[in-house]
Design an enzyme around this catalytic site. Sequence first.
Site, PDB file in Angstrom:
ATOM      1  N   LYS A  83      -8.056   1.181   1.064  1.00 26.65           N
ATOM      2  CA  LYS A  83      -8.143   1.868   2.357  1.00 26.65           C
ATOM      3  C   LYS A  83      -9.560   1.748   2.896  1.00 26.65           C
ATOM      4  O   LYS A  83     -10.528   1.929   2.157  1.00 26.65           O
ATOM      5  CB  LYS A  83      -7.767   3.347   2.201  1.00 26.65           C
ATOM      6  CG  LYS A  83      -6.277   3.549   1.980  1.00 26.65           C
ATOM      7  CD  LYS A  83      -5.949   5.029   1.894  1.00 26.65           C
ATOM      8  CE  LYS A  83      -4.537   5.240   1.398  1.00 26.65           C
ATOM      9  NZ  LYS A  83      -3.546   5.332   2.456  1.00 26.65           N
TER      10      LYS A  83
ATOM     11  N   HIS B 188      -4.833   7.672  -7.707  1.00 22.51           N
ATOM     12  CA  HIS B 188      -5.498   7.725  -6.402  1.00 22.51           C
ATOM     13  C   HIS B 188      -6.615   8.777  -6.338  1.00 22.51           C
ATOM     14  O   HIS B 188      -7.723   8.514  -5.891  1.00 22.51           O
ATOM     15  CB  HIS B 188      -4.489   8.029  -5.288  1.00 22.51           C
ATOM     16  CG  HIS B 188      -3.316   7.100  -5.264  1.00 22.51           C
ATOM     17  ND1 HIS B 188      -3.419   5.773  -5.582  1.00 22.51           N
ATOM     18  CD2 HIS B 188      -2.010   7.301  -4.944  1.00 22.51           C
ATOM     19  CE1 HIS B 188      -2.229   5.190  -5.450  1.00 22.51           C
ATOM     20  NE2 HIS B 188      -1.364   6.104  -5.074  1.00 22.51           N
TER      21      HIS B 188
HETATM   22  C1  BG6 Z   1       1.999   6.295  -3.754  1.00 26.10           C
HETATM   23  C2  BG6 Z   1       2.792   7.419  -4.349  1.00 26.10           C
HETATM   24  O1  BG6 Z   1       1.259   5.644  -4.747  1.00 26.10           O
HETATM   25  O2  BG6 Z   1       1.121   6.800  -2.765  1.00 26.10           O
HETATM   26  C3  BG6 Z   1       3.556   8.144  -3.269  1.00 26.10           C
HETATM   27  O3  BG6 Z   1       3.688   6.918  -5.320  1.00 26.10           O
HETATM   28  C4  BG6 Z   1       2.641   8.585  -2.164  1.00 26.10           C
HETATM   29  O4  BG6 Z   1       4.259   9.267  -3.808  1.00 26.10           O
HETATM   30  C5  BG6 Z   1       1.783   7.416  -1.683  1.00 26.10           C
HETATM   31  O5  BG6 Z   1       3.439   9.067  -1.103  1.00 26.10           O
HETATM   32  C6  BG6 Z   1       0.732   7.893  -0.703  1.00 26.10           C
HETATM   33  O6  BG6 Z   1       0.103   6.784  -0.116  1.00 26.10           O
HETATM   34  P1  BG6 Z   1      -0.486   6.851   1.353  1.00 26.10           P
HETATM   35  O7  BG6 Z   1      -1.149   5.532   1.535  1.00 26.10           O
HETATM   36  O8  BG6 Z   1       0.664   7.085   2.267  1.00 26.10           O
HETATM   37  O9  BG6 Z   1      -1.448   8.000   1.362  1.00 26.10           O
END
Ligand code: BG6
Length: 484
Positions: free
Chosen positions: A182, A240
């Site tokens: 990102k 994340h």
């Molecule tokens: C994914 C998860 O890795 O990341 C999901 O498995 C989550 O549950 C997603 O919704 C969130 O990603 P972003 O880019 O939409 O914040």
Amino acid sequence: MVSRVIPVDPFDLVVFGGTGDLAQRKIIPGLYRRFLAGQIPPESTIIGAARSEMDDAGFQQLSREAIAEFVAKDKQEPEAIDAFVARLGYVAIDAKGEGGWDALKKRMREGVVRAFYLSVAPSLFGDIAERLHQYKITDPDSRIVVEKPFGRDLESARALNKVLAQHFDEAQIYRIDHYLGKETVQNLMAVRFANILFEPLWKSEYVDHVQITVAETVSVEGRGAYYDRAGAMRDMVQNHMMQLLCLIAMEPPYHFDPDAVRDEKLKVIRALDPVEPDDIVRGQYLAGNGQNSYLQDAENPASKTESYIAMKVNISNWRWKGTPFYLRTGKRLRARESEIAITFREPPHSIFDDAEGWRENVLVIRLQPNEGMDLMVMIKEPGPGGMRLAQVPLDMSFAEALGEEGADIPDAYERLIMDVIRGNQTLFMRGDEVEAAWAWTDPIIHGWEQRGEKPKSYDAGSSGPEDALMLMHRDGRRWREIRE
Ligand code: BG6
């Protein structure tokens, strides 16, 4: 601002699981957008590989549909789409058997970068790696890309690392955490290490606490079976949120170089204290607004899996001792909002005896939506009436500040796939990093399992369970509001 799209070298990219959800929603549309931007040389090829019987034309048609659905309308240029899909091919493959591998080998060309994206269940990583090797489809410069979930605990992550290491060097393995792709997440590094302004203050002496929030409005609908075995801890925190925490907390690497960056992140993970049960609140969303509850979505009325988690994390190192990091993430919350807020301490002495309205300085890095930064500073409230203070934001929206280029930020997957082709591992997780993250996460999860702990309920559309508020209140702090 001048466009800085630098074309990558021509490549052959094989997408295992090419007909699957991730490939069709993210990978193919992302590759098309890079093609449109002029980053993918026309002599590159993209080969879908999956179980279904299909020919090139079938895969091209499927991909046209994916582009129509997942690429913004103003980017759907018929000529570019034709030229892009002409680069696509398909091989029906049996990951666990012998079918299709000879055909795949024949498709690979000499003298171009070879990359293999395993957009498949981790249980197939070993079989695919083994056959790529057995059929001599890879060369020493080939790259293999794997997706999360990278294991569900330390043991399984170690097993996956071992399986991949049998046929690939660490320098060939690209473990994707799409958060690292990102734009704003990378900006964390730019903000920290390209400015003198923040670094002297970036420590426990000046930072009271850090809040990292990844709030989602979506439910787990459709992914209930996977999610119920994972929960927010495995789905979001171990990967994340951990990456975000590392980028905020790490020491300056000596160079923006894959191993230098990853060494520093690893040191942060190793410095994380174990988390006490009292420092964690887990939640499950209730039904609301005509939508299911978590238990209904998971199709498991007895589920003890969390769709929300808030926790207080301490880092035992010189820089951060005494500055807690509060993390929270959850599904079906009030708004989709991800941000990191760094709250600074009070000035050591106030010269304004009667000044009302004092608030802490806060640096807010907005990851999504409306990517940008806010620095909350104190000023004098304008006008007569003595020295009253007011907090105002120095607000920078990246899209506004960077004009057209800022508005046209590539999606995380686009950037990461281009990095694979460039051979740049900086934004990918190294094996030891993933294992260290699981080593920290495992005891926390085992603790819940042993105690048979059930998550607290929270209303859909709220900001999470009431108990999460207490997590901060008892420390004399409060969460930032999740705004609609
Ligand atoms: C994914 C998860 O890795 O990341 C999901 O498995 C989550 O549950 C997603 O919704 C969130 O990603 P972003 O880019 O939409 O914040």
